[in-house]
Enzyme design. Structure first.
Site, PDB file in Angstrom:
ATOM      1  CG  HIS A  46      -2.793  -1.527   1.590  1.00 14.04           C
ATOM      2  ND1 HIS A  46      -3.237  -1.137   1.316  1.00 14.04           N
ATOM      3  CD2 HIS A  46      -1.700  -2.659   0.957  1.00 14.04           C
ATOM      4  CE1 HIS A  46      -3.991  -1.571   0.734  1.00 14.04           C
ATOM      5  NE2 HIS A  46      -3.060  -2.794   1.340  1.00 14.04           N
ATOM      6  CG  ASP A  75      -4.563   2.510   1.443  1.00 15.51           C
ATOM      7  OD1 ASP A  75      -3.715   2.068   1.270  1.00 15.51           O
ATOM      8  OD2 ASP A  75      -5.687   2.085   2.272  1.00 15.51           O
TER       9      ASP A  75
HETATM   10  C1  UDX Z   1      -0.714  -6.647  -0.138  1.00 15.25           C
HETATM   11  C2  UDX Z   1      -1.673  -7.292  -0.772  1.00 15.25           C
HETATM   12  O1  UDX Z   1      -1.055  -8.296  -0.475  1.00 15.25           O
HETATM   13  C3  UDX Z   1      -2.081  -7.308  -2.412  1.00 15.25           C
HETATM   14  O2  UDX Z   1      -2.903  -8.462  -2.222  1.00 15.25           O
HETATM   15  C4  UDX Z   1      -2.754  -6.343  -1.854  1.00 15.25           C
HETATM   16  O3  UDX Z   1      -2.588  -5.856  -3.510  1.00 15.25           O
HETATM   17  C5  UDX Z   1      -1.137  -5.185  -2.144  1.00 15.25           C
HETATM   18  O4  UDX Z   1      -1.032  -4.862  -0.771  1.00 15.25           O
HETATM   19  P1  UDX Z   1       1.926  -7.377  -0.960  1.00 15.25           P
HETATM   20  O5  UDX Z   1       1.290  -8.608  -0.530  1.00 15.25           O
HETATM   21  O6  UDX Z   1       3.105  -6.760  -0.246  1.00 15.25           O
HETATM   22  O7  UDX Z   1       0.794  -5.983  -1.162  1.00 15.25           O
HETATM   23  O8  UDX Z   1       1.775  -7.528  -2.847  1.00 15.25           O
HETATM   24  P2  UDX Z   1       2.438  -6.686  -3.800  1.00 15.25           P
HETATM   25  O9  UDX Z   1       0.668  -6.113  -4.218  1.00 15.25           O
HETATM   26  O10 UDX Z   1       2.257  -7.599  -4.943  1.00 15.25           O
HETATM   27  O11 UDX Z   1       3.330  -5.928  -3.829  1.00 15.25           O
HETATM   28  C6  UDX Z   1       4.236  -6.155  -3.003  1.00 15.25           C
HETATM   29  C7  UDX Z   1       5.420  -5.023  -3.359  1.00 15.25           C
HETATM   30  O12 UDX Z   1       7.253  -5.395  -2.927  1.00 15.25           O
HETATM   31  C8  UDX Z   1       5.825  -5.342  -5.292  1.00 15.25           C
HETATM   32  O13 UDX Z   1       5.778  -3.485  -5.680  1.00 15.25           O
HETATM   33  C9  UDX Z   1       6.855  -5.871  -5.461  1.00 15.25           C
HETATM   34  O14 UDX Z   1       7.678  -5.313  -6.163  1.00 15.25           O
HETATM   35  C10 UDX Z   1       7.896  -5.662  -4.426  1.00 15.25           C
HETATM   36  N1  UDX Z   1       8.915  -6.430  -3.715  1.00 15.25           N
HETATM   37  C11 UDX Z   1       8.206  -7.811  -3.785  1.00 15.25           C
HETATM   38  C12 UDX Z   1       9.899  -6.407  -3.593  1.00 15.25           C
HETATM   39  O15 UDX Z   1      10.394  -5.160  -4.318  1.00 15.25           O
HETATM   40  N2  UDX Z   1      10.669  -7.278  -3.573  1.00 15.25           N
HETATM   41  C13 UDX Z   1      10.712  -8.207  -3.466  1.00 15.25           C
HETATM   42  O16 UDX Z   1      11.454  -9.248  -3.262  1.00 15.25           O
HETATM   43  C14 UDX Z   1       9.226  -8.800  -3.993  1.00 15.25           C
END
Ligand code: UDX
Length: 471
Positions: A19, A109
């Protein structure tokens, strides 16, 4: 030339990676349009100020000091909403005195529900940011408007279609359930985060070209302007990292040594956790697929273990240089690397957009909330991903090989390339995201500095403009 506007906007993120990133990207987009941007954030998961010299940061005492987790629980989110109220109010009062009419609005948010109360008290216009897909919000609203139609359900119904929510099935229900039913407080929480209160508009990290019919339906429901200006990470000029965790750049050198279009990238984002059984099945599935892979095993992401020490004996010896494990990767750089051919993902919305925009097809292993919805759309509407139905080593092995080596995998690749191209058109001048951004900038610039008192001035603020164009 960049227009310098006098106005500033205050942005309030939910302090979770998935987020925080889109909120900072939105900040960068608004800054590039000439606004001054203030990020009023809880102390928990404080963004790295030095990466964003263009913003003013204000830290709010969230009273969560000392919690040692990477993402807040539902209880922590309630606490955040309660504890940040006074700090935000005090800060805004001070800012309103200092800036007067120049303080245009507050963007928050949708999970930071308390902001609407504070903004309403101060009569400051507020705008909600949705960081996930429109399909997710639409499915939630449809379900909680008539919960009796969906809950409780039987195990035997898991693969049956969800009424009115094609292509979703009962197993894709985006609201957490226990024993196939939903608890009243959980339902209330989801209603609360989707109630926009007195906010005057909503901003979306999505694209009209992808989700127009659903956006139109939602706009009909909310009756305020909708601005779909995604994908944020490509619309934003900001190149600096938004990562809370330290990125391990060494994997880029490893990728440089791999054959183009040969590596599977594996990550479950910043919040999800797996058990050691799933870790073992995934490890052997990847090992036996015979494909090179880069796997993010985040500290704390395997229940009961620190990090990768739960990997099965013999695994590292079997994969050798073919596999690389890191604790956290520079994901956007990884996905744009020519060696990367596929993404085994939990289908978080940021990961999904980042993958599509780099033309990388997906293997979808969703956990909860928006992820099952996104996974289903990716695999059954857009057809750019394979759904992993069973977490078992032979199924993982076969799915990886199908993605990387088969004709079906090549078809996914073609579709994801097409999808990316359509999104890129939307970002160009005359494209929907570009136009919506211009409309949003005009909308913010024209906001009255203080809203009229809530009653009885119905209609004093015009929210009737159609920002999502019928197409
Ligand atoms: C959470 C929820 O799980 C997701 O479903 C919702 O849409 C937003 O909030 P998250 O689980 O972290 O987020 O998933 P995602 O939305 O994919 O965000 C992860 C972020 O971390 C991405 O921007 C990705 O680029 C970053 N990331 C992930 C890294 O920079 N390095 C990594 O090793 C893994």
């Amino acid at each position: 030339m960049k227009i310098q506007r006098k106005q500033s906007v205050v942005l309030v993120p939910l302090p979770c990676q998935g987020h925080l990133t889109p909120m900072l990207q939105l900040g960068s987009i608004l800054h590039s349009q000439g606004f001054s941007v203030i990020i009023a954030h809880p102390e928990f998961n404080t963004p790295k100020y030095s990466n964003h010299p263009e913003f003013v940061f204000h830290s709010m005492d969230d009273v969560l000091k000392g919690i040692n987790i990477s993402s807040p629980s539902l209880e922590n989110i309630y606490d955040l909403n309660e504890n940040c109220k006074v700090p935000l109010r005090n800060y805004l009062v001070k800012k309103m005195k200092e800036e007067g009419d120049q303080l245009a609005c507050i963007v928050y948010d949708n999970v930071m529900i308390f902001v609407d109360d504070v903004a309403t008290q101060l009569r400051l216009p507020s705008i909600v940011l949705h960081t996930s897909s429109a399909a997710y919000l639409h499915s939630m609203i449809t379900i909680y408007q008539q919960p009796e139609k969906y809950f409780p359900f039987e195990d035997s119904q898991l693969l049956d279609p969800l009424p009115e929510l094609h292509p979703l099935r009962f197993k894709d229900v985006p609201i957490p359930t226990v024993n196939n039913t939903v608890a009243e407080p959980v339902l209330d929480f989801f209603k609360a985060i989707n109630n926009i209160g007195s906010s005057v508009a909503t901003i979306w990290n999505t694209m009209q070209d992808m989700e127009n019919p659903i956006l139109l339906r939602l706009q009909e429901h909310y009756k305020v302007p909708f601005y779909a200006i995604g994908p944020f990470h490509k619309m934003a000029p900001m190149a600096s990292s938004t990562s809370i965790l330290q990125e391990d750049d060494s994997c880029i050198k490893w990728l440089d040594r791999q054959v183009p279009n040969s590596v599977l990238y594996v990550s479950i984002g910043s919040q999800m956790r797996i058990n050691d059984k799933e870790l073992t099945e995934t490890a052997w599935g990847l090992a036996k697929s015979d494909q090179p892979f880069l796997w993010v095993i985040r500290p704390g992401s395997v229940s009961g273990f620190q990090c990768a020490e739960a990997l099965p004996d013999g695994f590292e010896k079997m994969v050798g240089e073919r596999g690389r494990i890191v604790k956290w990767a520079p994901q956007k750089q990884v996905l744009s690397h020519p060696a990367v051919a596929g993404f085994f993902t939990h289908c978080g919305w940021n990961s999904t957009l980042e993958s599509i925009l780099e033309e990388v097809p997906l293997i979808c292993r969703p956990f909860l909330a928006d992820q099952p919805v996104t996974a289903r759309y990716l695999s059954h509407m857009y057809k750019v991903g394979f759904e992993l139905e069973v977490i078992e080593r032979t199924v993982i092995e076969k799915t990886v090989r199908k993605l990387m080596l088969s004709d079906e995998g090549k078809d996914l690749k073609k579709r994801v390339v097409d999808m990316k191209q359509k999104i890129v058109v939307g970002m160009q001048i005359d494209g929907a995201s570009h136009k919506n951004l211009n409309d949003l900038v005009d909308f913010i610039s024209a906001l009255p500095s203080r809203l009229p008192p809530p009653t009885p001035v119905v209609g004093a603020f015009d929210t009737s403009s159609k920002c999502i164009r019928e197409s």
